[in-house]
Design a protein around this motif. Structure first.
Motif, PDB file in Angstrom:
ATOM      1  N   ASP A  53       0.805  -1.221   0.000  1.00 16.55           N
ATOM      2  CA  ASP A  53       0.000   0.000   0.000  1.00 16.55           C
ATOM      3  C   ASP A  53       0.838   1.271   0.000  1.00 16.55           C
ATOM      4  O   ASP A  53       0.290   2.377  -0.006  1.00 16.55           O
ATOM      5  N   GLU A  54       2.154   1.136   0.019  1.00 13.45           N
ATOM      6  CA  GLU A  54       3.013   2.318   0.038  1.00 13.45           C
ATOM      7  C   GLU A  54       2.988   3.016  -1.327  1.00 13.45           C
ATOM      8  O   GLU A  54       3.016   2.357  -2.380  1.00 13.45           O
ATOM      9  N   PRO A  55       2.947   4.352  -1.360  1.00 14.80           N
ATOM     10  CA  PRO A  55       2.856   5.072  -2.633  1.00 14.80           C
ATOM     11  C   PRO A  55       4.202   5.145  -3.358  1.00 14.80           C
ATOM     12  O   PRO A  55       5.236   5.445  -2.760  1.00 14.80           O
ATOM     13  N   ILE A  56       4.163   4.868  -4.660  1.00 14.49           N
ATOM     14  CA  ILE A  56       5.344   4.875  -5.519  1.00 14.49           C
ATOM     15  C   ILE A  56       5.085   5.810  -6.689  1.00 14.49           C
ATOM     16  O   ILE A  56       4.003   5.785  -7.295  1.00 14.49           O
ATOM     17  N   ILE A  57       6.074   6.628  -7.040  1.00 11.58           N
ATOM     18  CA  ILE A  57       5.960   7.505  -8.201  1.00 11.58           C
ATOM     19  C   ILE A  57       7.105   7.227  -9.165  1.00 11.58           C
ATOM     20  O   ILE A  57       8.256   7.059  -8.756  1.00 11.58           O
ATOM     21  N   ASP A  58       6.784   7.176 -10.450  1.00 14.51           N
ATOM     22  CA  ASP A  58       7.760   6.983 -11.520  1.00 14.51           C
ATOM     23  C   ASP A  58       7.794   8.263 -12.336  1.00 14.51           C
ATOM     24  O   ASP A  58       6.792   8.631 -12.970  1.00 14.51           O
ATOM     25  N   VAL A  59       8.915   8.985 -12.304  1.00 12.86           N
ATOM     26  CA  VAL A  59       9.003  10.262 -13.020  1.00 12.86           C
ATOM     27  C   VAL A  59       9.708  10.065 -14.355  1.00 12.86           C
ATOM     28  O   VAL A  59      10.607   9.246 -14.481  1.00 12.86           O
ATOM     29  N   GLY A  60       9.244  10.822 -15.358  1.00 15.06           N
ATOM     30  CA  GLY A  60       9.751  10.607 -16.701  1.00 15.06           C
ATOM     31  C   GLY A  60       9.402   9.226 -17.208  1.00 15.06           C
ATOM     32  O   GLY A  60      10.187   8.567 -17.877  1.00 15.06           O
ATOM     33  N   ALA A  61       8.190   8.796 -16.916  1.00 15.81           N
ATOM     34  CA  ALA A  61       7.798   7.397 -17.143  1.00 15.81           C
ATOM     35  C   ALA A  61       7.761   7.017 -18.615  1.00 15.81           C
ATOM     36  O   ALA A  61       8.082   5.885 -18.979  1.00 15.81           O
ATOM     37  N   GLY A  62       7.339   7.955 -19.472  1.00 15.65           N
ATOM     38  CA  GLY A  62       7.220   7.614 -20.885  1.00 15.65           C
ATOM     39  C   GLY A  62       6.348   6.394 -21.096  1.00 15.65           C
ATOM     40  O   GLY A  62       5.281   6.254 -20.496  1.00 15.65           O
TER      41      GLY A  62
END
Length: 216
Positions: A53-62
């Protein structure tokens, strides 16, 4: 290091137009960074040992398949950010109903304001495009706004023997030590790397780190 003879999109609108053009002009497997299984990234995410349930962000995901694989592993709070709406629409279509709760946001990583904090920030290949000190400072400010104290950073760039340009733009190559030095105060937890094979069979060296933000 950067080749100043290559024009760079320095303003937000220019960056958006450039990356929208890249994703409009090529097929998914027509870009050098494409990989069906992002093994390097997944291995470092695993080592953070996050709860599902921990939040994950992918930047520049394309067009990255990272969201697909994290969904398969049971992660439930996932976000992907990119400058290209075309790229994110492709991800949305590919994920289908299984990805209905994945947050896809068109935004500039150099001024990212998601209004929440994440347990893990993932960046496979944005940071090496930041050839100017001001850009790197803006990136770090976005990271500080977005990553909670004690949170995890997975970051990858071209390694010292990797290409000097990508998509026609200059990049900065890093050793593990040089990349870790870009994030002062962060604890270096693990290093990794790979020789990524592009869809047309050439090899690109990547440097990758798992870092942890201090609690205070």
């Amino acid at each position: 290091m950067a080749n100043d003879d290559i024009a760079r999109p320095n303003q937000p609108a220019a960056r958006t137009a450039f990356w929208e053009g890249v994703h409009n002009d090529k097929d998914v497997d027509g870009v050098s960074w494409w990989q069906s299984v992002p093994g390097l990234s997944l291995g470092l995410v695993d080592k953070a040992e996050l709860g599902l349930d921990e939040p994950i962000i992918d930047v520049g995901a394309g067009w990255s398949t990272l969201m697909d694989h994290l969904l398969e592993r049971g992660y439930r709070d996932l976000s992907a950010v990119d400058l290209s709406v075309t790229a994110l629409n492709t991800v949305r279509d590919r994920l289908g109903p299984a990805g209905a709760d994945v947050t896809l946001t068109v935004a500039d990583v150099l001024d990212l304001r998601m209004g929440r904090e994440y347990a893990l920030w993932h960046d496979r290949a944005v940071y090496h495009f930041l050839t100017e000190p001001g850009e790197r400072a803006d990136y770090l400010a976005s990271l500080e706004r977005s990553l909670r104290p004690g949170g995890w950073l997975v970051v990858a760039t071209f390694g010292p023997d990797g290409p000097t340009t990508c998509s026609g733009l200059p990049i900065v190559r890093y050793t593990h030590a040089e990349l870790a030095d870009q994030f002062p105060g962060y604890r270096l937890v693990d290093t990794a790397g790979e020789d990524h094979l592009t869809p047309w069979g050439t090899s690109q060296q990547f440097t990758a780190l798992l870092l942890q933000r201090p609690l205070s």
